[in-house]
Design an enzyme around this catalytic site. Structure first.
Site, PDB file in Angstrom:
ATOM      1  N   HIS A 167     -21.578   0.460   5.305  1.00 36.40           N
ATOM      2  CA  HIS A 167     -20.247   0.472   4.686  1.00 36.40           C
ATOM      3  C   HIS A 167     -20.075  -0.754   3.781  1.00 36.40           C
ATOM      4  O   HIS A 167     -19.621  -0.633   2.643  1.00 36.40           O
ATOM      5  CB  HIS A 167     -19.158   0.481   5.765  1.00 36.40           C
ATOM      6  CG  HIS A 167     -17.795   0.145   5.233  1.00 36.40           C
ATOM      7  ND1 HIS A 167     -17.045   1.013   4.467  1.00 36.40           N
ATOM      8  CD2 HIS A 167     -17.041  -0.989   5.348  1.00 36.40           C
ATOM      9  CE1 HIS A 167     -15.902   0.443   4.129  1.00 36.40           C
ATOM     10  NE2 HIS A 167     -15.876  -0.770   4.661  1.00 36.40           N
ATOM     11  N   ASP A 226     -21.148  -0.584 -30.249  1.00 33.19           N
ATOM     12  CA  ASP A 226     -21.733  -0.190 -28.968  1.00 33.19           C
ATOM     13  C   ASP A 226     -22.077  -1.467 -28.227  1.00 33.19           C
ATOM     14  O   ASP A 226     -21.759  -2.575 -28.681  1.00 33.19           O
ATOM     15  CB  ASP A 226     -22.986   0.674 -29.176  1.00 33.19           C
ATOM     16  CG  ASP A 226     -23.253   1.616 -27.995  1.00 33.19           C
ATOM     17  OD1 ASP A 226     -23.244   1.130 -26.855  1.00 33.19           O
ATOM     18  OD2 ASP A 226     -23.443   2.815 -28.218  1.00 33.19           O
ATOM     19  N   TRP A 246     -23.841  -6.325   6.835  1.00 33.78           N
ATOM     20  CA  TRP A 246     -24.191  -6.429   5.409  1.00 33.78           C
ATOM     21  C   TRP A 246     -24.643  -7.837   5.048  1.00 33.78           C
ATOM     22  O   TRP A 246     -25.280  -8.037   4.010  1.00 33.78           O
ATOM     23  CB  TRP A 246     -22.999  -6.013   4.540  1.00 33.78           C
ATOM     24  CG  TRP A 246     -21.924  -7.062   4.419  1.00 33.78           C
ATOM     25  CD1 TRP A 246     -20.868  -7.258   5.257  1.00 33.78           C
ATOM     26  CD2 TRP A 246     -21.816  -8.062   3.392  1.00 33.78           C
ATOM     27  NE1 TRP A 246     -20.108  -8.320   4.832  1.00 33.78           N
ATOM     28  CE2 TRP A 246     -20.664  -8.829   3.681  1.00 33.78           C
ATOM     29  CE3 TRP A 246     -22.561  -8.384   2.256  1.00 33.78           C
ATOM     30  CZ2 TRP A 246     -20.234  -9.898   2.882  1.00 33.78           C
ATOM     31  CZ3 TRP A 246     -22.144  -9.450   1.461  1.00 33.78           C
ATOM     32  CH2 TRP A 246     -20.998 -10.192   1.776  1.00 33.78           C
ATOM     33  N   SER A 285     -30.443  -4.334 -11.516  1.00 35.25           N
ATOM     34  CA  SER A 285     -29.458  -3.593 -12.286  1.00 35.25           C
ATOM     35  C   SER A 285     -28.292  -4.491 -12.703  1.00 35.25           C
ATOM     36  O   SER A 285     -27.855  -4.468 -13.864  1.00 35.25           O
ATOM     37  CB  SER A 285     -28.933  -2.406 -11.473  1.00 35.25           C
ATOM     38  OG  SER A 285     -27.865  -1.770 -12.119  1.00 35.25           O
ATOM     39  N   SER A 286     -27.801  -5.308 -11.776  1.00 31.64           N
ATOM     40  CA  SER A 286     -26.671  -6.187 -12.074  1.00 31.64           C
ATOM     41  C   SER A 286     -27.024  -7.223 -13.123  1.00 31.64           C
ATOM     42  O   SER A 286     -26.230  -7.516 -14.027  1.00 31.64           O
ATOM     43  CB  SER A 286     -26.195  -6.877 -10.790  1.00 31.64           C
ATOM     44  OG  SER A 286     -25.709  -5.939  -9.857  1.00 31.64           O
ATOM     45  N   HIS A 329     -20.534 -16.208  -1.801  1.00 30.75           N
ATOM     46  CA  HIS A 329     -19.179 -16.604  -2.185  1.00 30.75           C
ATOM     47  C   HIS A 329     -18.925 -16.393  -3.673  1.00 30.75           C
ATOM     48  O   HIS A 329     -17.878 -15.848  -4.031  1.00 30.75           O
ATOM     49  CB  HIS A 329     -18.839 -18.032  -1.775  1.00 30.75           C
ATOM     50  CG  HIS A 329     -17.354 -18.218  -1.737  1.00 30.75           C
ATOM     51  ND1 HIS A 329     -16.576 -17.796  -0.683  1.00 30.75           N
ATOM     52  CD2 HIS A 329     -16.492 -18.681  -2.668  1.00 30.75           C
ATOM     53  CE1 HIS A 329     -15.305 -18.009  -0.956  1.00 30.75           C
ATOM     54  NE2 HIS A 329     -15.224 -18.555  -2.156  1.00 30.75           N
ATOM     55  N   GLU A 356     -20.253 -14.070  -5.225  1.00 28.96           N
ATOM     56  CA  GLU A 356     -20.170 -12.608  -5.269  1.00 28.96           C
ATOM     57  C   GLU A 356     -18.746 -12.114  -5.037  1.00 28.96           C
ATOM     58  O   GLU A 356     -18.313 -11.122  -5.635  1.00 28.96           O
ATOM     59  CB  GLU A 356     -21.119 -12.019  -4.217  1.00 28.96           C
ATOM     60  CG  GLU A 356     -21.002 -10.523  -4.010  1.00 28.96           C
ATOM     61  CD  GLU A 356     -21.425  -9.721  -5.225  1.00 28.96           C
ATOM     62  OE1 GLU A 356     -21.044  -8.544  -5.308  1.00 28.96           O
ATOM     63  OE2 GLU A 356     -22.129 -10.273  -6.096  1.00 28.96           O
ATOM     64  N   TYR A 413     -16.079 -13.527  -6.070  1.00 24.16           N
ATOM     65  CA  TYR A 413     -15.366 -13.652  -7.352  1.00 24.16           C
ATOM     66  C   TYR A 413     -15.956 -12.742  -8.411  1.00 24.16           C
ATOM     67  O   TYR A 413     -15.255 -12.348  -9.348  1.00 24.16           O
ATOM     68  CB  TYR A 413     -15.346 -15.121  -7.788  1.00 24.16           C
ATOM     69  CG  TYR A 413     -14.435 -15.917  -6.901  1.00 24.16           C
ATOM     70  CD1 TYR A 413     -13.058 -15.829  -7.042  1.00 24.16           C
ATOM     71  CD2 TYR A 413     -14.943 -16.696  -5.857  1.00 24.16           C
ATOM     72  CE1 TYR A 413     -12.209 -16.516  -6.199  1.00 24.16           C
ATOM     73  CE2 TYR A 413     -14.101 -17.378  -5.008  1.00 24.16           C
ATOM     74  CZ  TYR A 413     -12.724 -17.286  -5.179  1.00 24.16           C
ATOM     75  OH  TYR A 413     -11.886 -17.954  -4.328  1.00 24.16           O
ATOM     76  N   SER A 432      -4.285  -8.733 -16.252  1.00 22.10           N
ATOM     77  CA  SER A 432      -3.786  -9.490 -17.402  1.00 22.10           C
ATOM     78  C   SER A 432      -3.630  -8.632 -18.646  1.00 22.10           C
ATOM     79  O   SER A 432      -3.006  -9.076 -19.616  1.00 22.10           O
ATOM     80  CB  SER A 432      -4.734 -10.667 -17.697  1.00 22.10           C
ATOM     81  OG  SER A 432      -4.820 -11.532 -16.581  1.00 22.10           O
ATOM     82  N   HIS A 474     -17.902 -23.043   3.728  1.00 22.08           N
ATOM     83  CA  HIS A 474     -16.705 -22.785   4.542  1.00 22.08           C
ATOM     84  C   HIS A 474     -16.899 -21.539   5.410  1.00 22.08           C
ATOM     85  O   HIS A 474     -16.083 -21.274   6.299  1.00 22.08           O
ATOM     86  CB  HIS A 474     -15.441 -22.688   3.686  1.00 22.08           C
ATOM     87  CG  HIS A 474     -15.362 -21.510   2.768  1.00 22.08           C
ATOM     88  ND1 HIS A 474     -14.746 -21.567   1.543  1.00 22.08           N
ATOM     89  CD2 HIS A 474     -15.811 -20.233   2.864  1.00 22.08           C
ATOM     90  CE1 HIS A 474     -14.800 -20.390   0.947  1.00 22.08           C
ATOM     91  NE2 HIS A 474     -15.444 -19.567   1.738  1.00 22.08           N
ATOM     92  N   HIS A 475     -17.974 -20.786   5.168  1.00 27.90           N
ATOM     93  CA  HIS A 475     -18.349 -19.692   6.061  1.00 27.90           C
ATOM     94  C   HIS A 475     -19.133 -20.197   7.272  1.00 27.90           C
ATOM     95  O   HIS A 475     -19.477 -19.402   8.142  1.00 27.90           O
ATOM     96  CB  HIS A 475     -19.216 -18.668   5.318  1.00 27.90           C
ATOM     97  CG  HIS A 475     -18.518 -17.999   4.178  1.00 27.90           C
ATOM     98  ND1 HIS A 475     -17.775 -16.851   4.313  1.00 27.90           N
ATOM     99  CD2 HIS A 475     -18.448 -18.325   2.859  1.00 27.90           C
ATOM    100  CE1 HIS A 475     -17.284 -16.490   3.138  1.00 27.90           C
ATOM    101  NE2 HIS A 475     -17.678 -17.368   2.240  1.00 27.90           N
ATOM    102  N   THR A 529      -5.898 -20.418  -8.879  1.00 24.92           N
ATOM    103  CA  THR A 529      -5.376 -19.111  -8.475  1.00 24.92           C
ATOM    104  C   THR A 529      -3.855 -19.087  -8.586  1.00 24.92           C
ATOM    105  O   THR A 529      -3.268 -18.107  -9.066  1.00 24.92           O
ATOM    106  CB  THR A 529      -5.796 -18.788  -7.030  1.00 24.92           C
ATOM    107  OG1 THR A 529      -7.222 -18.879  -6.920  1.00 24.92           O
ATOM    108  CG2 THR A 529      -5.357 -17.393  -6.639  1.00 24.92           C
ATOM    109  N   LYS A 567      -2.711 -18.567 -12.165  1.00 23.11           N
ATOM    110  CA  LYS A 567      -2.750 -17.172 -12.608  1.00 23.11           C
ATOM    111  C   LYS A 567      -1.556 -16.392 -12.069  1.00 23.11           C
ATOM    112  O   LYS A 567      -0.908 -15.642 -12.810  1.00 23.11           O
ATOM    113  CB  LYS A 567      -4.057 -16.506 -12.173  1.00 23.11           C
ATOM    114  CG  LYS A 567      -5.294 -17.071 -12.819  1.00 23.11           C
ATOM    115  CD  LYS A 567      -6.476 -16.173 -12.640  1.00 23.11           C
ATOM    116  CE  LYS A 567      -6.713 -15.806 -11.205  1.00 23.11           C
ATOM    117  NZ  LYS A 567      -6.904 -16.976 -10.321  1.00 23.11           N
ATOM    118  N   ARG A 573     -15.005  -9.399  15.954  1.00 22.09           N
ATOM    119  CA  ARG A 573     -15.402  -8.370  15.007  1.00 22.09           C
ATOM    120  C   ARG A 573     -16.777  -7.823  15.388  1.00 22.09           C
ATOM    121  O   ARG A 573     -17.444  -8.345  16.266  1.00 22.09           O
ATOM    122  CB  ARG A 573     -15.422  -8.936  13.583  1.00 22.09           C
ATOM    123  CG  ARG A 573     -16.170 -10.232  13.449  1.00 22.09           C
ATOM    124  CD  ARG A 573     -15.945 -10.931  12.121  1.00 22.09           C
ATOM    125  NE  ARG A 573     -16.467 -10.172  10.991  1.00 22.09           N
ATOM    126  CZ  ARG A 573     -16.888 -10.730   9.847  1.00 22.09           C
ATOM    127  NH1 ARG A 573     -16.840 -12.037   9.686  1.00 22.09           N
ATOM    128  NH2 ARG A 573     -17.335  -9.993   8.863  1.00 22.09           N
TER     129      ARG A 573
END
Length: 525
Positions: free
Chosen positions: A75, A104, A140, A168-169, A252, A254, A256, A267, A301-302, A327, A330, A449
């Protein structure tokens, strides 16, 4: 050359397949990404519903705990790499050339290749469920030694799939950077670009930096499993904590990568439905850049409970709290944009407003997790699950849905059904809060968890969360029906379907022509 809304192709099934298989048009490839993302979204969503069905009440025993762990693992991997990221890349493929006046993407053949890697990667990933020994069952996050010493044989195929997804990314990121830096319309300097393009430019650099780190981590897992190395094996002189440092140095940023493009979408939407210019455009660009930088210096921090030294704990606590500043800029600018605007509340705007409120809730719980003494209480509990779902469901999923509703008239030439859109919005927002808000209390009460069963005192909140998840899943069928109905027909949309919309993408007809610009557009302001 004549403009065509769709390409001229020979009739028949095989020419139709060939068109989509070999296309280099950015709109076709954007559509492929979005369709694939939708498919993976429903696959990962079904896994989430099975997870919540198992947790509906104590002792459900719908399936064995190992299969539960496989569902949790897949998942997460599919929702992140198969649903959220391809959806954002699909939106980038569709909209960035239109927004900057480009004919293009800069590297169209590479664009085609970067997409067609994905179906092979996810076929490989999903096939692990059918392999001897079962699918990946270590989460994961691929934590060691669960993925090295104790991982099933299918772990090797997961590693290969992750390498393909990373490739790919990276290819997609290179293409976006090349397009934005080289193909902007005359007079469109960087500080005249729509904020969606800015957020994707910064996100693309994050991808190029972060994805090789993940590739290195999973390669070391593969070597520890088969080639006698001990990168993460303490018995051989390695250190399992090293894996955490490497993984979270990727993961981390990732987070963002999955959120910054959403900031860009919001925006675009809020100024449109407020009939105002975006408040503090330059500050918004700066805030996104600062967040991107800080995302690389907060990874530990993890890991507060892993025994890292006190000075490191203090450093990562303060830098994590510091992210709240850009943050907050924004959020303030979005609210200031709406202040005294001529607001209307079509479905894209509703999702945008819900994002601002609910993402802020996720931010507050993030500040709670950033405090070292408190984190010892929250770590490994459902409080963390509540936090990252409030951040990712609202920060990524809500913004993707808002963007699809916002740009759907431009893609199809038809307005979506507003009543169905509103039903989808309200059911989604209510069910998201019903699903994830009780998890804060479960975590504070101590429920761990990644468990397939739990003690009786957690029953009520788990039942609420599961009912919310079932409603959330059903609500997405309304979203799917609305999209299909819009593609097939509906009220005609003009070139500028939204009254307050500005930008080059709203100067071309709806649906956007297959070859967008007959002549090079010139940006004057």
């Amino acid at each position: 050359m004549t403009n065509h809304a769709t390409p001229i192709a020979k009739p028949g099934f095989f020419p139709w397949i060939a068109r989509w298989l070999f296309t280099t048009n950015h709109k076709d490839i954007g559509t492929l990404y979005l369709v694939f993302s939708g498919l993976m979204f429903f696959v990962a969503g079904m896994m989430a519903i099975l997870i919540r069905a198992q947790l509906l009440k104590p002792g459900m025993n719908l399936f064995d705990p190992n299969f539960y762990n496989e569902l949790v693992t897949l998942h997460g991997l599919i929702m992140i790499f198969g649903a959220i990221m391809p959806a954002f890349i699909g939106l980038a493929n569709w909209m960035i050339p239109l927004m900057i006046g480009a004919p293009d993407m800069a590297l169209p053949r590479l664009n085609n290749w970067s997409f067609w890697i994905l179906p092979f990667a996810f076929t490989l990933l999903l096939s692990t469920l059918l392999m001897p020994g079962g699918g990946p069952n270590f989460g994961w996050t691929l934590y060691v030694p669960l993925s090295t010493s104790f991982g099933p044989p299918s772990t090797d195929f997961v590693v290969i799939a992750i390498h393909l997804l990373g490739l790919s990314s990276i290819l997609g990121a290179i293409n976006i950077i090349a397009t934005i830096l080289n193909l902007r319309a005359p007079n469109m300097d960087l500080m005249k670009m729509p904020l969606f393009c800015w957020t994707w430019l910064i996100t693309a650099f994050l991808l190029i930096i972060a994805m090789p780190v993940l590739a290195g981590a999973v390669t070391m897992i593969l070597f520890d499993r088969h080639f006698g190395t001990s990168f993460f094996n303490a018995a051989g002189g390695g250190d399992p904590i090293l894996f955490l440092h490497i993984f979270w140095f990727f993961a981390h940023p990732e987070v963002y990568i999955m959120i910054l493009p959403g900031f860009g979408i919001i925006s675009e939407i809020i100024p449109t439905f407020s009939r105002k210019k975006l408040f503090g455009y330059r500050f918004m660009v700066g805030a996104v850049a600062v967040i991107a930088f800080l995302s690389f210096v907060v990874w530990a921090h993890h890991m507060f409970v892993t025994g890292i030294m006190l000075r490191a704990q203090l450093f990562f606590m303060y830098t994590t709290m510091l992210i709240a500043v850009p943050t907050g800029i924004k959020v303030f600018n979005w609210v200031a944009t709406m202040h005294r605007g001529a607001l209307t509340f079509e479905t894209p705007m509703l999702f945008a407003i819900a994002f601002v409120f609910l993402f802020t809730i996720g931010g507050f719980s993030g500040l709670m997790l950033a405090m070292v003494p408190a984190d010892f209480q929250y770590q490994g509990t459902y409080f963390v699950v509540a936090h990252f779902h409030y951040v990712l469901v609202t920060g990524a999923l809500f913004t993707i849905m808002a963007g699809i509703y916002y740009w759907l008239p431009k893609w199809t030439g038809h307005y979506y059904n507003e009543r169905l859109g509103q039903w989808h919005f309200w059911l989604t927002v209510i069910s998201v809060n019903l699903t994830f808000f009780p998890m804060h209390f479960l975590g504070l009460a101590g429920m761990p968890r990644r468990v397939a069963d739990y003690a009786l005192q957690y029953t009520d909140f788990n039942m609420l969360a599961s009912i919310g998840a079932f409603i959330l899943g059903a609500a997405q069928l309304i979203f799917l029906c609305n999209i299909i109905m819009t593609i097939r027909g509906g009220k005609k949309a003009g070139a500028r379907p939204w009254e307050g919309a500005t930008g080059l993408e709203w100067t071309v007809p709806s649906p956007a022509p297959y070859h967008t610009f007959q002549s090079v557009p010139v940006v004057s302001s």
